[in-house]
Write an enzyme that holds these catalytic residues in place. Structure first.
Site, PDB file in Angstrom:
ATOM      1  N   CYS A  75     122.083  -0.068 -37.782  1.00 54.49           N
ATOM      2  CA  CYS A  75     121.373   1.147 -38.116  1.00 54.49           C
ATOM      3  C   CYS A  75     122.329   2.237 -38.541  1.00 54.49           C
ATOM      4  O   CYS A  75     123.543   2.097 -38.422  1.00 54.49           O
ATOM      5  CB  CYS A  75     120.624   1.667 -36.892  1.00 54.49           C
ATOM      6  SG  CYS A  75     119.410   0.518 -36.250  1.00 54.49           S
TER       7      CYS A  75
ATOM      8  N   ASN B  53     122.547   3.139 -32.850  1.00 54.16           N
ATOM      9  CA  ASN B  53     123.065   2.029 -33.640  1.00 54.16           C
ATOM     10  C   ASN B  53     123.875   1.148 -32.696  1.00 54.16           C
ATOM     11  O   ASN B  53     124.833   1.629 -32.095  1.00 54.16           O
ATOM     12  CB  ASN B  53     123.960   2.559 -34.775  1.00 54.16           C
ATOM     13  CG  ASN B  53     124.738   1.456 -35.480  1.00 54.16           C
ATOM     14  OD1 ASN B  53     125.852   1.675 -35.927  1.00 54.16           O
ATOM     15  ND2 ASN B  53     124.171   0.281 -35.582  1.00 54.16           N
ATOM     16  N   GLY B  54     123.479  -0.105 -32.585  1.00 49.67           N
ATOM     17  CA  GLY B  54     124.235  -1.005 -31.715  1.00 49.67           C
ATOM     18  C   GLY B  54     123.323  -1.933 -30.963  1.00 49.67           C
ATOM     19  O   GLY B  54     122.159  -2.122 -31.327  1.00 49.67           O
TER      20      GLY B  54
ATOM     21  N   TYR C 141     132.198  -5.614 -44.596  1.00 53.94           N
ATOM     22  CA  TYR C 141     130.915  -5.746 -45.292  1.00 53.94           C
ATOM     23  C   TYR C 141     129.999  -4.538 -45.161  1.00 53.94           C
ATOM     24  O   TYR C 141     129.414  -4.077 -46.145  1.00 53.94           O
ATOM     25  CB  TYR C 141     130.152  -6.978 -44.764  1.00 53.94           C
ATOM     26  CG  TYR C 141     128.679  -6.950 -45.091  1.00 53.94           C
ATOM     27  CD1 TYR C 141     128.232  -7.214 -46.392  1.00 53.94           C
ATOM     28  CD2 TYR C 141     127.722  -6.628 -44.124  1.00 53.94           C
ATOM     29  CE1 TYR C 141     126.876  -7.156 -46.705  1.00 53.94           C
ATOM     30  CE2 TYR C 141     126.371  -6.569 -44.443  1.00 53.94           C
ATOM     31  CZ  TYR C 141     125.958  -6.831 -45.726  1.00 53.94           C
ATOM     32  OH  TYR C 141     124.631  -6.767 -46.048  1.00 53.94           O
TER      33      TYR C 141
ATOM     34  N   GLY D  60     120.210   0.567 -43.084  1.00 54.12           N
ATOM     35  CA  GLY D  60     118.897   0.166 -42.588  1.00 54.12           C
ATOM     36  C   GLY D  60     117.796   0.585 -43.529  1.00 54.12           C
ATOM     37  O   GLY D  60     117.764   1.734 -43.967  1.00 54.12           O
TER      38      GLY D  60
HETATM   39  P1  AMP Z   1     125.150 -16.105 -47.246  1.00 52.13           P
HETATM   40  O1  AMP Z   1     124.412 -16.342 -48.513  1.00 52.13           O
HETATM   41  O2  AMP Z   1     124.231 -16.230 -46.054  1.00 52.13           O
HETATM   42  O3  AMP Z   1     126.395 -16.904 -47.107  1.00 52.13           O
HETATM   43  O4  AMP Z   1     125.576 -14.564 -47.212  1.00 52.13           O
HETATM   44  C1  AMP Z   1     126.766 -14.117 -47.819  1.00 52.13           C
HETATM   45  C2  AMP Z   1     126.477 -12.882 -48.619  1.00 52.13           C
HETATM   46  O5  AMP Z   1     125.729 -11.964 -47.843  1.00 52.13           O
HETATM   47  C3  AMP Z   1     127.775 -12.177 -49.013  1.00 52.13           C
HETATM   48  O6  AMP Z   1     127.671 -11.810 -50.388  1.00 52.13           O
HETATM   49  C4  AMP Z   1     127.836 -10.960 -48.129  1.00 52.13           C
HETATM   50  O7  AMP Z   1     128.274  -9.810 -48.828  1.00 52.13           O
HETATM   51  C5  AMP Z   1     126.436 -10.764 -47.639  1.00 52.13           C
HETATM   52  N1  AMP Z   1     126.405 -10.474 -46.194  1.00 52.13           N
HETATM   53  C6  AMP Z   1     127.373 -10.635 -45.295  1.00 52.13           C
HETATM   54  N2  AMP Z   1     126.968 -10.269 -44.067  1.00 52.13           N
HETATM   55  C7  AMP Z   1     125.700  -9.866 -44.189  1.00 52.13           C
HETATM   56  C8  AMP Z   1     124.730  -9.346 -43.285  1.00 52.13           C
HETATM   57  N3  AMP Z   1     125.037  -9.161 -42.004  1.00 52.13           N
HETATM   58  N4  AMP Z   1     123.508  -9.022 -43.782  1.00 52.13           N
HETATM   59  C9  AMP Z   1     123.208  -9.200 -45.085  1.00 52.13           C
HETATM   60  N5  AMP Z   1     124.091  -9.681 -45.987  1.00 52.13           N
HETATM   61  C10 AMP Z   1     125.318 -10.015 -45.550  1.00 52.13           C
END
Ligand code: AMP
Length: 489
Positions: free
Chosen positions: A5, A106-107, A249, A32
């Site tokens: 969040c 947030n957490g 990220y 969020g």
């Molecule tokens: P995946 O397709 O599940 O391997 O997700 C990898 C992609 O999702 C990468 O391009 C990341 O930038 C992005 N990503 C990484 N962590 C998250 C997250 N917690 N929530 C949404 N997207 C994510």
């Protein structure tokens, strides 16, 4: 309930806080998108507006005008566990004997169920299944027989886990960061007041100045007339557990978190990635937008040295940095994909290759992380279908092998591609010519002087708190959280 969040809190010298809070939430929208809310206090009465949806859709002009008062807090929420329902939208607000309370969190608490049970046992009625209401009720109970600072301290002693909080107690605005500083929170100075926000980008949006990060275990109380703030170091642990994934990220690249500009951190991680696993190719290409800063650092380093680390000869231009995937920004989360065939089409809707940088080229594709592997798999096949000669994948973080319990929406262990596969098996599955991740040492090196100051639970499986069913030992000798928190009020 895990919640990734964004939180904000503002105290101004007379000017209404609702609009700056609204702009601050806009700056934190990436943290969020499920719901947005603001709670203000005008010195007599608390006002609240919380709605599902994006910030731009959650408030009308009239809603902002009705949010009277020069002090308030705000929240954007993306729930990562439990039901998507409006009862968990924040800020949480409650009125009780000693005033009114608003809370943005947030957490993720690791002992919320236990505290909830205890409070329910003495008559507290809960309206949601979220952690935030647990914190609000505990604080409300403590405020019945303690001053503000002591009440917050008692609540911090009781709750374990990650939390960056903005709190309104009537028209007093506070910020609290958990003792390990797992989630970010910073203080900014505005022309006529002060702001607390998850990320400094929110301060920039309001033309403010970043003062500093809220320290782990610190309570910051903003002056009601916007003239300053008081600081109370309520818990002081030896080690922190800053979330490294915020830098990799989650956070905006233009934010400064724990004294580091996220964009530069990502570029430095990209440079390390070249040093550790650089591969010669025609083009270095980012996955938009998540891989962009990493790819820029990687390409920079690649123009200076060869994969072996030797200086490049004068007549060797090294690797070309180029965009090769164009993103359609208007394909949002609400895109409906009922069948697998349509889900596969989704990637073509979201991303289209730029032929001149793809056709016949050997490409190094750079992203920040692989979670389930779906994105990399689809991108490699998209590039191959568009005529790429080779696709090498380089990832700016280590393999994600374990779930996050500290507030990032990751995935379950079963869904994580690296949980039970070697790098070679993953390479095979995503059909890349080569695949390499950054080492944990490189991340720690770029982010902190001390590896023990980071939470890297999702890439090491070692968490800063006890998590049932998980191995939590961290590679340091440190006081247990209970021992450190049992210090006198
Ligand atoms: P995946 O397709 O599940 O391997 O997700 C990898 C992609 O999702 C990468 O391009 C990341 O930038 C992005 N990503 C990484 N962590 C998250 C997250 N917690 N929530 C949404 N997207 C994510």
């Amino acid at each position: 309930m895990t919640e990734k969040c964004g939180v904000v809190g503002i105290s101004l010298d007379g000017r209404p806080a609702s609009r700056p809070l609204y702009y601050g939430l806009y700056a934190l929208q990436h943290r969020g998108q499920e719901s947005a809310g603001i709670v203000t206090h005008d010195g007599f009465q608390q006002h609240s507006h919380v709605s599902m949806g994006l910030v731009g859709d959650a408030f009308t002009e009239g809603d902002l005008e009705d949010l009277n008062g020069s002090a308030g807090i705000g929240h954007v929420r993306y729930p990562t566990a439990g039901s998507v329902d409006s009862s968990c939208a924040q800020p949480f607000s409650v009125s009780f004997k000693s005033g009114s309370l608003g809370l943005s969190h947030n957490g993720n608490l690791v002992n919320a169920a236990e505290v909830r049970e205890e409070l329910a046992g003495i008559g507290h009625a809960f309206t949601s299944d979220g952690d935030t209401e647990v914190i609000a009720h505990d604080l409300a109970r403590n405020l019945l027989d303690a001053d503000l600072v002591r009440a917050v301290k008692r609540t911090m002693d009781r709750i374990h886990g990650s939390y960056a909080l903005t709190i309104s107690h009537d028209d007093t605005i506070m910020g609290v960061r958990d003792p390990q500083g797992n989630r970010p929170l910073c203080i900014g100075e505005l022309e006529d007041g002060y702001i607390l926000a998850s990320e400094s980008a929110a301060i920039d949006t309001l033309d403010g100045e970043l003062v500093r990060d809220v320290r782990p275990g610190e309570l910051v109380v903003l002056a009601e007339d916007g003239s300053g703030f008081d600081s109370y170091q309520l818990v002081d642990l030896d080690d922190t557990a800053h979330c490294f994934f915020e830098h990799v990220y989650f956070a905006r690249p233009d934010s400064v978190i724990d004294d580091s500009l996220v964009y530069e951190v990502r570029r430095n991680l990209g440079r390390k990635l070249w040093a550790e696993s650089g591969v010669e190719s025609d083009v270095v290409m980012p996955v938009p937008d998540s891989g962009r800063a990493f790819a820029s650092g990687y390409a920079d380093a690649a123009s200076e040295t060869t994969p072996g680390g030797a200086d490049r000869p004068e007549d060797d231009d090294g690797v070309e940095f180029a965009e090769g995937l164009m993103k359609n920004r208007y394909v949002g989360r609400t895109f409906i994909m009922p069948t697998q065939d349509e889900r596969e089409r989704a990637v073509r809707l979201k991303l289209n290759p730029i032929k001149s940088t793809v056709e016949g080229k050997s490409i190094t594709l750079i992203d920040d992380s692989i979670v389930r592997g779906t994105t990399s798999n689809q991108l490699v096949s998209l590039l191959r279908d568009s005529g790429a000669a080779e696709v090498h994948m380089r990832i700016g973080a280590p393999p994600i092998v374990a779930p996050c319990y500290m507030g990032i929406d990751m995935a379950t262990r079963e869904e994580l591609i690296a949980a039970d596969k070697t790098v070679e098996e993953i390479r095979e599955e995503i059909d890349a010519d080569s695949l390499a991740y950054l080492s944990t040492e490189a991340v720690a090196d770029v982010l902190a002087t001390d590896r023990t100051d980071l939470c890297m639970g999702c890439v090491t499986g070692e968490y800063p708190y006890d998590i049932a069913g998980e191995e939590t030992d961290r590679p340091v000798s440190r006081p247990t959280i209970e021992a450190a928190m049992s210090a006198d009020d």
